[in-house]
Design a protein around this motif. Structure first.
Motif, short mmCIF file in Angstrom:
data_model
loop_
_atom_site.label_atom_id
_atom_site.label_comp_id
_atom_site.label_asym_id
_atom_site.label_seq_id
_atom_site.Cartn_x
_atom_site.Cartn_y
_atom_site.Cartn_z
N ALA A 46 0.86 -1.19 0.00
CA ALA A 46 0.00 0.00 0.00
C ALA A 46 0.88 1.23 0.00
O ALA A 46 1.82 1.31 0.80
N GLU A 47 0.59 2.16 -0.88
CA GLU A 47 1.38 3.40 -0.96
C GLU A 47 0.51 4.55 -1.45
O GLU A 47 -0.39 4.36 -2.26
N GLY A 48 0.82 5.74 -0.97
CA GLY A 48 0.23 6.96 -1.49
C GLY A 48 1.23 7.63 -2.42
O GLY A 48 2.44 7.44 -2.27
N LEU A 49 0.74 8.38 -3.36
CA LEU A 49 1.60 9.05 -4.33
C LEU A 49 1.56 10.56 -4.15
O LEU A 49 0.53 11.11 -3.77
N THR A 50 2.67 11.21 -4.43
CA THR A 50 2.72 12.66 -4.38
C THR A 50 1.89 13.21 -5.55
O THR A 50 1.57 12.49 -6.49
N PRO A 51 1.56 14.51 -5.51
CA PRO A 51 0.81 15.10 -6.62
C PRO A 51 1.54 14.96 -7.95
O PRO A 51 2.78 14.83 -7.99
N SER A 52 0.79 15.00 -9.03
CA SER A 52 1.39 14.82 -10.36
C SER A 52 2.37 15.94 -10.70
O SER A 52 3.21 15.77 -11.58
N SER A 53 2.32 17.05 -9.99
CA SER A 53 3.28 18.13 -10.24
C SER A 53 4.71 17.67 -9.94
O SER A 53 5.66 18.24 -10.46
N ALA A 54 4.86 16.63 -9.13
CA ALA A 54 6.19 16.08 -8.83
C ALA A 54 6.60 14.99 -9.80
O ALA A 54 7.70 14.46 -9.71
N GLY A 55 5.71 14.65 -10.74
CA GLY A 55 5.97 13.54 -11.64
C GLY A 55 6.41 13.95 -13.03
O GLY A 55 6.46 15.13 -13.38
N LYS A 56 6.76 12.95 -13.80
CA LYS A 56 7.13 13.11 -15.20
C LYS A 56 6.50 11.98 -15.99
O LYS A 56 6.24 10.90 -15.45
N ARG A 57 6.27 12.20 -17.25
CA ARG A 57 5.83 11.17 -18.17
C ARG A 57 6.85 11.08 -19.29
O ARG A 57 7.42 12.10 -19.70
N VAL A 58 7.06 9.89 -19.78
CA VAL A 58 7.92 9.70 -20.94
C VAL A 58 7.02 9.20 -22.07
O VAL A 58 6.41 8.13 -21.95
N ALA A 59 6.91 9.99 -23.13
CA ALA A 59 6.09 9.64 -24.29
C ALA A 59 6.97 8.92 -25.31
O ALA A 59 8.09 9.36 -25.60
N PHE A 60 6.47 7.81 -25.83
CA PHE A 60 7.18 7.00 -26.81
C PHE A 60 6.55 7.16 -28.18
O PHE A 60 5.33 7.11 -28.32
N ASP A 61 7.38 7.33 -29.19
CA ASP A 61 6.94 7.34 -30.59
C ASP A 61 8.04 6.69 -31.39
O ASP A 61 9.04 7.34 -31.73
N GLY A 62 7.90 5.40 -31.64
CA GLY A 62 8.96 4.65 -32.30
C GLY A 62 10.20 4.67 -31.43
O GLY A 62 10.16 4.31 -30.26
N THR A 63 11.30 5.17 -31.99
CA THR A 63 12.55 5.24 -31.21
C THR A 63 12.71 6.58 -30.48
O THR A 63 13.66 6.76 -29.73
N ASP A 64 11.79 7.51 -30.71
CA ASP A 64 11.85 8.82 -30.06
C ASP A 64 11.25 8.75 -28.66
O ASP A 64 10.30 8.02 -28.41
#
Length: 122
Positions: A46-64
């Motif tokens: 069980a875990e809580g997460l910090t707000p999304s302002s502390a997060g990052k996303r990595v978007a994939f498009d082929g090799t990019d």
């Protein structure tokens, strides 16, 4: 069966955790619920997460790859916390969630998703 139980984010918790008598009582109630899950042999994690302002996303498009900094919109689609449970079936998971204290002030939502269980082959 293992299930992931996802607590959906709200605008309130996306602002971050603020100590108050109400928030501390809510945390204590959730702690008692987690103790019940643990005693029943259901709770794996069980875990809580910090707000999304502390997060990052990595978007994939082929090799990019492109990194996107939070905060992220569509708050109702974000996850504020999670449990990993071992239950007999989805009905048991639903029964446990119905016993859960409301995880957020005001309206909130919890989603239950089974994990893929791939049988080991000899």
């Amino acid at each position: 069966m293992r299930v992931m139980v996802l607590v959906k984010a709200t605008q309130d918790n996306e602002r971050g955790f603020t100590r108050s008598p109400e928030s501390m009582e809510a945390m204590a109630a959730m702690g008692r619920f987690n103790d019940e899950l643990r005693a029943a042999g259901v709770l794996l994690m069980a875990e809580g997460l910090t707000p999304s302002s502390a997060g990052k996303r990595v978007a994939f498009d082929g090799t990019d790859r492109a990194v996107v900094d939070g905060p992220f919109s569509a708050t109702g689609e974000l996850v504020a916390g999670f449990w990993l449970w071992e239950v007999q079936d989805m009905d048991e998971a639903v029964a446990w969630v119905k016993r859960c204290p409301n995880p957020m002030p005001g309206p909130s939502e919890i989603e239950i998703r089974p994990l893929y269980e791939f049988a080991e082959t000899a």
